[in-house]
Design an enzyme around this catalytic site. Structure first.
Site, PDB file in Angstrom:
ATOM      1  N   HIS A 120      -3.080  58.993  90.884  1.00 57.70           N
ATOM      2  CA  HIS A 120      -2.857  57.705  91.537  1.00 57.70           C
ATOM      3  C   HIS A 120      -4.125  57.127  92.164  1.00 57.70           C
ATOM      4  O   HIS A 120      -4.188  55.923  92.415  1.00 57.70           O
ATOM      5  CB  HIS A 120      -1.766  57.842  92.600  1.00 57.70           C
TER       6      HIS A 120
ATOM      7  N   ASP B 154       9.130  61.127  92.939  1.00 57.98           N
ATOM      8  CA  ASP B 154       9.461  60.670  91.588  1.00 57.98           C
ATOM      9  C   ASP B 154      10.852  61.142  91.169  1.00 57.98           C
ATOM     10  O   ASP B 154      11.565  60.431  90.451  1.00 57.98           O
ATOM     11  CB  ASP B 154       8.418  61.164  90.588  1.00 57.98           C
TER      12      ASP B 154
ATOM     13  N   GLU C  50       9.013  66.747  88.331  1.00 56.68           N
ATOM     14  CA  GLU C  50       9.352  65.610  89.193  1.00 56.68           C
ATOM     15  C   GLU C  50      10.296  64.625  88.508  1.00 56.68           C
ATOM     16  O   GLU C  50      10.272  63.430  88.808  1.00 56.68           O
ATOM     17  CB  GLU C  50       8.066  64.901  89.641  1.00 56.68           C
TER      18      GLU C  50
END
Length: 263
Positions: A52, A182, A156
């Site tokens: 990210h 997530d 996730e």
């Protein structure tokens, strides 16, 4: 020139094996200076977020060098898994890698092949000229690195949870990192990691992974949630991030001064 430090000794891996809880903090910026500030705290490992955050191999290497004099261990979460990604990171001296969104045993096995030397895997050999072996000055690098590295697979999603057994039982997996945010989104609950249904999935996953003898890591929203997950078997946490700390401290400072000065 003498090598004065065992650069291959993986503090994070060995501390987890010794039963010592390990506390991590995320680095979302690419700042080596911020990384070094975090390395002076009581955190044990640095979660360099290349999934990210806007990291590349050079920023990751700069961060790793900045924290090298300290006890903090670098861990890189990659944006995507590929043979070249593993070669670059591991040849640069990164021994702990998190791969996000792993959803099957087949994916898990492929990742391990990229990370390990033959006969366990297919990692290319360049150790004699790279930082990982201190440019050929660690003669037993190839013999030791597969044992000292820790490849972590992140589960996730609902599909990942369905295939948890196949992923956790893959030979060579160093740890499983659970991603409740997530997972919550995949369950249609938004990023609510405190939702009872998400917590129930997490509880089952932690206990099941530990049955395979594999270490488990995750995040936690509160100290109480962290304690609950630790009691179930979690041995390392990622807690907080540089960007969140900066935003929180800035808001707190300006709000307190405004409250006094604008009475």
């Amino acid at each position: 020139m003498a090598i004065v430090k065992d650069f291959l000794y993986n503090n994070l891996k060995h501390n987890i094996e010794a039963g010592k809880m390990q506390y991590g903090v995320a680095l979302e910026t690419t700042s080596a200076e911020v990384a070094e500030v975090l390395a002076t705290t009581d955190y044990d490992w640095l979660f360099i977020d290349a999934e990210h955050g806007p990291h590349n191999i050079q920023t990751i290497l700069n961060v790793a060098r900045a924290i090298a004099p300290y006890e903090m261990t670098p861990v890189v979460r990659v944006g995507e898994a590929a043979a070249g990604t593993f070669k670059q990171l591991m040849d640069s001296g990164i021994q702990n890698i998190i791969v996000p969104m792993v959803e099957s045993g087949e994916e898990a096995a492929q990742i391990i092949r990229w990370a390990k030397y033959p006969a366990e895997g297919k990692r290319g050999m360049g150790a004699g000229v790279v930082r990982a072996s201190r440019f050929g000055r660690i003669p037993d690098y190839q013999q030791r690195i597969d044992d000292e590295s820790m490849i972590m697979l992140q589960i996730e999603s609902l599909k990942g949870m369905e295939n948890l057994d196949a992923i956790a039982s893959t030979k060579g997996v160093g740890a499983i990192f659970l991603g409740p945010a997530d997972l919550a989104v995949d369950m249609g609950l938004g990023p609510n990691i405190l939702h009872p249904d998400v917590v129930a999935k997490m509880e089952y996953a932690i206990k099941r992974i530990r049955e395979f003898g594999v270490p488990v890591g995750t995040i936690a929203a509160t100290p109480e949630q962290a304690k609950h997950y630790a009691d179930l078997g979690v041995s390392f946490f990622a807690l907080g991030a540089d960007t969140a700390f900066l935003a929180s401290a800035a808001d707190s400072t300006v709000t307190s001064f405004k409250a006094e000065l604008e009475k």
